[in-house]
Design an enzyme around this catalytic site. Sequence first.
Site, PDB file in Angstrom:
ATOM      1  N   CYS A  90       0.848  -1.196   0.000  1.00  0.00           N
ATOM      2  CA  CYS A  90       0.000   0.000   0.000  1.00  0.00           C
ATOM      3  C   CYS A  90       0.883   1.246   0.000  1.00  0.00           C
ATOM      4  CB  CYS A  90      -0.969  -0.053   1.173  1.00  0.00           C
ATOM      5  SG  CYS A  90      -2.380   1.037   0.978  1.00  0.00           S
ATOM      6  N   HIS A 204      -3.530  -5.699   0.820  1.00  0.00           N
ATOM      7  CA  HIS A 204      -2.929  -5.907   2.140  1.00  0.00           C
ATOM      8  C   HIS A 204      -2.915  -7.384   2.505  1.00  0.00           C
ATOM      9  CE1 HIS A 204      -2.552  -1.778   3.740  1.00  0.00           C
ATOM     10  NE2 HIS A 204      -3.600  -1.488   3.005  1.00  0.00           N
ATOM     11  N   GLU A 206      -1.212  -8.686   4.775  1.00  0.00           N
ATOM     12  CA  GLU A 206      -1.055  -8.808   6.237  1.00  0.00           C
ATOM     13  C   GLU A 206      -2.383  -8.599   6.971  1.00  0.00           C
ATOM     14  OE1 GLU A 206      -0.654  -6.220   4.509  1.00  0.00           O
ATOM     15  OE2 GLU A 206      -0.756  -4.362   5.663  1.00  0.00           O
TER      16      GLU A 206
END
Lengths: 235, 775
Positions: A90, A204, A206
């Site tokens: 990002c 994302h 994560e």
Amino acid sequence: MSAAMRAAVVVFPGSNADQEMLRTLRLAGFDAVSVWHKDSSLPASTELVALPGGFSYGDYLRCGAICRASPILPAVRAHAARGGLVLGVCNGFQILTEVGMLPGALTRNAHLRFECSDVWLTPTGEGPFTRGLPKTLALPIAHAEGRYHADHDTLARLEGEGLVAFRYCDADGVPSEHGPNGSVRGIAGVYGGPSKNVLGLMPHPERRSEVLHGGADGKLLFDAAMRTLERGLAA
Amino acid sequence: MSRSAPLPFPGDPELSPAVWRQHKITPSEQETVLRVLGREPTFAELGVFSVMWSEHCSYKSSRVHLSRLPTTGPKVVQGPGENAGAVDIGDGFCAVFKMESHNHPSFIEPYQGAATGVGGILRDVFTMGARPIALLDSLRFGRPEHPRTPELLRGVVAGIGGYGNCIGVPTVGGEVVFDARYDGNILVNAFACGVCASDRIFYGRASGVGNSIIYVGARTGRDGIHGATMASDEFSASGPSQRPTVQVGDPFMEKLLLEACLEIFAADVLEGVQDMGAAGLTSSSVEMASRAGGGLRLDLDLVPRRAKKLTPYEILLSESQERMLMVAKPGKEAKVLEICKKWDLDVAVIGEVTGDGRWVVTATPGFDPLDDEQVTTSPVIVCDLPVAELTDSAPRYDRPRAPDPTLPARHAFDPASLPAPTDLSRELLELIGTPNVGSKRWVHRQYDSIVRGGTAAGPGVGDAAVVRAPCERDGVVIDKLLAFTSDGNGRFVELDPYTGGAMIIAEVCRNLVVTGAEPLGITDCLNFGNPENPVVMEQLARAIDGMAAACRALGVPIVSGNVSLYNDTDGRPILPTPTCAGVGQLGAIEDLVPSTFAGEGDVVVLLGDANAACLGGSEWLRHRTGDTTGDPPKLDLDAEARLQRLCLSLARGRLARSMHDVADGGLLVALAECSALRPDAPGARVSLELPADAHGRAARLFGEDPTRVVASVRPGELAAVREAARVEGVPLTVLGETGGARLVVTSGGAAIVDVTVAAIVEHRERALEPIVGAG
């Protein structure tokens, strides 16, 4: 011994996705620590450097632009030049393009709004973060400036050298033309560095890595990176 | 004391009757000021009284009623009166939360108004020492076709996202409601929750005579002067622009401030800390002195500033954002300064704590740190006010009340006078496609609902959001699972303030228990019209009584909140809207129960009264008549408490595969949502014993009686669920079975509703298109 693999998460003023990056790296077996942007060196024996999401320096000027002058940046560049793994997610991807570690640029989403939603990704370039991934991954995006742009020659080089790491796609893995944000050729993630050791992507991983997240496709990237390191493919 | 009385500052205007009036101080309040001081105030002092005694800061019209709300309980760590409330979440940690309105600024300048609302509520939470982990936003706009609605919706949503997304706190829920009664007064209520160790809560107290008062954060400008007084003002369609009184937010600055504050708190170098919110430096410093029972002295020459030629009046009343006031422990100033430097924040010692109970402010005429000019004048006292009287002598009003004279006629409205609904499938799709009932995905996708990686249930997919909160003490982290929801149905409060108030509390708690969370506490934001209107005052007082009764029946305290009055335009008040946000806790992620059907072949049951059929005040009736009308449903608090105990026990016993509260749109909409809130949820085939007449059927399908939950259970566990319901005395009716890709409702063997899940989803998803367009 995987527990010894050290990962460093760089925290810039305005980084806000550092906690989930640390958590997911640890889930994948990394010894993950955060590094303050005013530091000028990485922790000893760092194998992977992660640039997390957020609004570094408030996104003033352009997203990621002010990181060019950050004290930690030379150490990150040197790590990448040695073939060390670098992951920018990002805002981290935006930073990597702004400082010239990855080609292209990320601009305002085509619909001009912040977009937080689930997307499908398909890996389209073999590399340290994509080896052994399934054909599709369900991951979330959360950004206002994720529209990937590059000039014609750069795109040709990216395609030719297999550097397009991920494209947005549909549930069946059929690549999308523009993705959720208007990206050229539906590009969601790009490899760079001397040995595809630098990856930037807008979604994302994560934030989709645990049962609690309703899916763990994102963790597969970190697992792939760990496998790469364990096999000694990266420097 | 040899201190001389404060003198007018060069350039101060004369305190004419007009100036007093502009400061919204009534003649009787003026008398109190003169009595307290024994002299005329200075212009700066007048400004201070004006903001401290504004409705926004002093709660002068609501305080007598607020005292009836239950605010204590075994889980309460901190009740109302501090920056935020706190409830125990186990292992020595607490959830710190509050909701606050930013209505008036958001109507004037939607982006900045909403953004600074988010910034303000976050500061209230992290000022207490808590790391913010979740935001909700409860929004009310005018009717969809009002010319300003699209612009206001776009601006407010972008502002909330712009702030929350940047600072990195997930916005996980809230509500969006449209009604003509908010045409001239939108509501923007922002909620934030954080977590901290219960023995490390920080308070806004200026204690320890001689301790330094430290200013941290953004420099002071002219923005937001008199925001607190504006918040206590009515709008007029022809009124002048009040744009200069709206603050401008900088979420990046607040992110730095947040991280610096948490680092300072962890270093244990502070006596007290208070954010500068409404009424800025004045309110924060007076409150800090008041809570400590002492006084303080401020030197305005030392205040960091970004605008030239600021007067003492302006510095004291500025509402520039992202500023904190801290009182350091003796000898610890250097540590505070060091951490602020690390985060590149402006910081300055601007005064000290005193023991004389006076709030004394000095400034040097002509001095401006942004100017190179040498000043030869000496500092003068510009304010010298008694702290106790500034807060305790604030006016309190028990204003006249009168019931709404329009209610009897509206209660008498008979839904049977409307044309009979014939095609119930079409009625469902139409209703579920209205902006109020349909999907708010266009809004939610503009919020980062997943930042920090702890979101287990985000906005729009269920009755409450669920977020994992890592709680840290001395490097050891314990994860807690917290649930959040907000509600505030103004339709029912208008038609019956007492029951409507109770229903909001009941729905908040119901939304938590159906998600598998035990309700811990509630924060409220009471949005009403002009309190000088006896009908409004009656609404406020009765709604509080209803809320209080429901809180007691359900055993849930109200631990923080705020009041927003004067939400009128040209004498017409908004729907009375007490917005309530609830915080609950799950024991484990497996406690989380989805709202949507979880698989094929489960048994669909209704928990609660299967014959409820009250259309009064319903969305269906508003959709049909354009008005809030009819005799509203009743609420049996004892039955509600039993239902909620049942839901929580089903969740904790892992007996419920899904649970969803019956609310806006009634039973049929609830059933449809069970198939449509998440992708891939199955449809269902249900059988209802409905009356033969069309109006009777509509009442059963679209009535919004409370105390009902649609659940799905595994066939093999139906007996256990039945037994649990019997023990709690909750009626359980088997409605049908999950499966397929359609929602089919039969009555007497005939299908009266038959729609595809895809059609439901499509209608829901397009609900906001009339306002914001497609795409």
